[in-house]
Design an enzyme around this catalytic site. Structure first.
Site, PDB file in Angstrom:
ATOM      1  N   SER A 144       0.854  -1.201   0.000  1.00 24.48           N
ATOM      2  CA  SER A 144       0.000   0.000   0.000  1.00 24.48           C
ATOM      3  C   SER A 144       0.884   1.243   0.000  1.00 24.48           C
ATOM      4  O   SER A 144       1.996   1.221   0.555  1.00 24.48           O
ATOM      5  CB  SER A 144      -0.863   0.005   1.259  1.00 24.48           C
ATOM      6  N   TYR A 157      -1.215  -0.962  10.508  1.00 28.25           N
ATOM      7  CA  TYR A 157      -1.372  -1.159   9.056  1.00 28.25           C
ATOM      8  C   TYR A 157      -0.173  -0.579   8.302  1.00 28.25           C
ATOM      9  O   TYR A 157       0.428  -1.259   7.467  1.00 28.25           O
ATOM     10  CB  TYR A 157      -2.665  -0.483   8.590  1.00 28.25           C
TER      11      TYR A 157
HETATM   12  N1  LIG Z   1      -8.830  -0.826  -0.665  1.00 23.07           N
HETATM   13  C1  LIG Z   1      -7.784   0.002  -0.557  1.00 23.07           C
HETATM   14  O1  LIG Z   1      -7.932   1.246  -0.570  1.00 23.07           O
HETATM   15  C2  LIG Z   1      -6.400  -0.546  -0.421  1.00 23.07           C
HETATM   16  C3  LIG Z   1      -5.350   0.377  -0.449  1.00 23.07           C
HETATM   17  C4  LIG Z   1      -4.045  -0.100  -0.330  1.00 23.07           C
HETATM   18  C5  LIG Z   1      -3.811  -1.444  -0.195  1.00 23.07           C
HETATM   19  N2  LIG Z   1      -4.839  -2.317  -0.158  1.00 23.07           N
HETATM   20  C6  LIG Z   1      -4.528  -3.728   0.017  1.00 23.07           C
HETATM   21  O2  LIG Z   1      -5.166  -4.490  -0.974  1.00 23.07           O
HETATM   22  C7  LIG Z   1      -5.411  -5.794  -0.466  1.00 23.07           C
HETATM   23  C8  LIG Z   1      -6.860  -6.162  -0.727  1.00 23.07           C
HETATM   24  O3  LIG Z   1      -7.668  -5.267  -0.006  1.00 23.07           O
HETATM   25  P1  LIG Z   1      -9.183  -4.927  -0.394  1.00 23.07           P
HETATM   26  O4  LIG Z   1      -9.287  -3.471  -0.370  1.00 23.07           O
HETATM   27  O5  LIG Z   1      -9.611  -5.688  -1.561  1.00 23.07           O
HETATM   28  O6  LIG Z   1      -9.900  -5.421   0.944  1.00 23.07           O
HETATM   29  P2  LIG Z   1     -11.063  -6.464   1.241  1.00 23.07           P
HETATM   30  O7  LIG Z   1     -12.173  -6.323   0.267  1.00 23.07           O
HETATM   31  O8  LIG Z   1     -11.342  -6.323   2.694  1.00 23.07           O
HETATM   32  O9  LIG Z   1     -10.347  -7.871   0.960  1.00 23.07           O
HETATM   33  C9  LIG Z   1      -9.429  -8.426   1.831  1.00 23.07           C
HETATM   34  C10 LIG Z   1      -9.308  -9.885   1.475  1.00 23.07           C
HETATM   35  O10 LIG Z   1      -8.324 -10.483   2.318  1.00 23.07           O
HETATM   36  C11 LIG Z   1      -8.867 -11.703   2.820  1.00 23.07           C
HETATM   37  N3  LIG Z   1      -8.242 -12.062   4.077  1.00 23.07           N
HETATM   38  C12 LIG Z   1      -8.160 -11.326   5.217  1.00 23.07           C
HETATM   39  N4  LIG Z   1      -7.576 -12.051   6.182  1.00 23.07           N
HETATM   40  C13 LIG Z   1      -7.268 -13.272   5.651  1.00 23.07           C
HETATM   41  C14 LIG Z   1      -6.679 -14.449   6.159  1.00 23.07           C
HETATM   42  N5  LIG Z   1      -6.260 -14.528   7.429  1.00 23.07           N
HETATM   43  N6  LIG Z   1      -6.519 -15.498   5.322  1.00 23.07           N
HETATM   44  C15 LIG Z   1      -6.948 -15.427   4.038  1.00 23.07           C
HETATM   45  N7  LIG Z   1      -7.523 -14.339   3.506  1.00 23.07           N
HETATM   46  C16 LIG Z   1      -7.694 -13.281   4.306  1.00 23.07           C
HETATM   47  C17 LIG Z   1     -10.355 -11.433   2.947  1.00 23.07           C
HETATM   48  O11 LIG Z   1     -11.079 -12.650   2.907  1.00 23.07           O
HETATM   49  P3  LIG Z   1     -11.684 -13.448   4.152  1.00 23.07           P
HETATM   50  O12 LIG Z   1     -12.174 -12.451   5.145  1.00 23.07           O
HETATM   51  O13 LIG Z   1     -12.756 -14.280   3.510  1.00 23.07           O
HETATM   52  O14 LIG Z   1     -10.560 -14.299   4.668  1.00 23.07           O
HETATM   53  C18 LIG Z   1     -10.613 -10.649   1.676  1.00 23.07           C
HETATM   54  O15 LIG Z   1     -10.805 -11.537   0.602  1.00 23.07           O
HETATM   55  C19 LIG Z   1      -5.032  -5.773   1.022  1.00 23.07           C
HETATM   56  O16 LIG Z   1      -3.752  -6.293   1.196  1.00 23.07           O
HETATM   57  C20 LIG Z   1      -5.046  -4.280   1.329  1.00 23.07           C
HETATM   58  O17 LIG Z   1      -4.212  -3.944   2.416  1.00 23.07           O
HETATM   59  C21 LIG Z   1      -6.142  -1.901  -0.268  1.00 23.07           C
END
Ligand SMILES: NC(=O)c1ccc[n+]([C@@H]2O[C@H](COP(=O)([O-])OP(=O)(O)OC[C@H]3O[C@@H](n4cnc5c(N)ncnc54)[C@H](OP(=O)(O)O)[C@@H]3O)[C@@H](O)[C@H]2O)c1
Length: 257
Positions: A144, A157
């Site tokens: 991120s 985070y």
């Molecule tokens: N959205 C943003 O603005 C943003 C910005 C920068 C970086 N990111 C990064 O992008 C990535 C995806 O984020 P997103 O925004 O798509 O969030 P999200 O919709 O909350 O998705 C997170 C995913 O991670 C999975 N997860 C969490 N804990 C887990 C575990 N212990 N084992 C296996 N899977 C797990 C969740 O599935 P389950 O709960 O079903 O396990 C879900 O599928 C993350 O690494 C996040 O930090 C996002």
């Protein structure tokens, strides 16, 4: 020289595929012809996702808690035995709980790092010997822009993502010699369940479909870092170069308390 794998080279395994960036990426890659293995903890959502996949590729649901190293190793071994080699791995599973000095605890810090740091490391551990042996493959680590510099309300985070930026840089330097491509993904604010809980303004908030269009395209390109939205990432990259006195002054003025 590293080569970008294609769907003919084997499977694409993606973690965190039950929602947000991971879910959308799995669907796009299946439409591009990949056999995608989708992992996350919520198995029912993965089954739904597999049902939504449009060919020529497909999605295989493979539930996993990425914090469990033994289960991660066992899954990778089983996948390769049943479906063939993993050519690309996208280590995307992550969590975000806003925190602050007031709410800080070692337990919540460790819970975030268990997923965002150790979860990625477990995935790398499980695939790396196989990729090195084959002298090819593609590791994509989702971090991120929050890892560039310390931000308010992101003690756990931000530090977890900073660790993964440094780790990906180091891994790339090591794996270039083995023919394995490493890329780092640093998103800004993307509209997903992860950001839906934020109560502060999110500059340049990007729809997930747009974000994943950039990701899917740039995974086929040769540069190391993939960012989206570009303008926001560019601004934060400039902040990285500021001396502390300027950075803290600016941060106090423009960032949420
Ligand atoms: N959205 C943003 O603005 C943003 C910005 C920068 C970086 N990111 C990064 O992008 C990535 C995806 O984020 P997103 O925004 O798509 O969030 P999200 O919709 O909350 O998705 C997170 C995913 O991670 C999975 N997860 C969490 N804990 C887990 C575990 N212990 N084992 C296996 N899977 C797990 C969740 O599935 P389950 O709960 O079903 O396990 C879900 O599928 C993350 O690494 C996040 O930090 C996002």
């Amino acid at each position: 020289m590293t080569r970008t794998p294609t769907p003919q080279d084997g499977l694409c395994w993606i973690t965190g595929a039950s929602s947000g960036i991971g879910e959308e990426t799995a669907l796009r890659l299946a439409a591009e012809g990949w056999t995608v293995v989708a992992s996350a903890r919520r198995a029912a959502l993965l089954d739904e996702l597999a049902g939504k996949a449009k060919g020529p590729g497909r999605i295989i649901a493979a539930p996993l808690d990425v914090t469990d190293l033994a289960a991660t190793r066992a899954l990778v071994t089983r996948l390769e035995a049943e479906h063939g080699p993993i050519a690309r791995v996208i280590l995307n599973a992550g969590t975000y709980q806003p925190d602050s000095a007031r709410t800080f605890s070692a337990e919540s810090f460790a819970a975030t790092h268990a997923i965002n740091v150790q979860g990625v490391i477990n995935g790398v551990d499980a695939v790396l010997p196989k990729l090195i042996e084959r002298k090819k493959g593609h590791i994509v680590i989702v971090s991120s822009v929050a890892g560039y510099r310390g931000l308010p309300r992101a003690l756990a985070y931000g530090s977890s993502k900073a660790a993964m930026i440094n780790f990906a840089e180091s891994l790339k330097l090591d794996l270039d010699h083995h023919g394995i491509k490493v890329q780092l993904v640093n998103p800004g604010f993307i509209k997903t369940p992860l950001t839906d809980k934020n109560d502060f303004p999110m500059p340049f908030l990007m729809p997930v479909a747009e974000a994943v269009s950039v990701l899917v395209k740039e995974m086929n390109e040769s540069h190391f870092e993939i960012t989206f939205p570009k303008t926001f990432a560019f601004m934060l990259q400039r902040l990285r170069c500021l001396p502390y006195v300027l950075y803290f002054t600016l941060a106090r003025q423009v960032m949420p308390k």
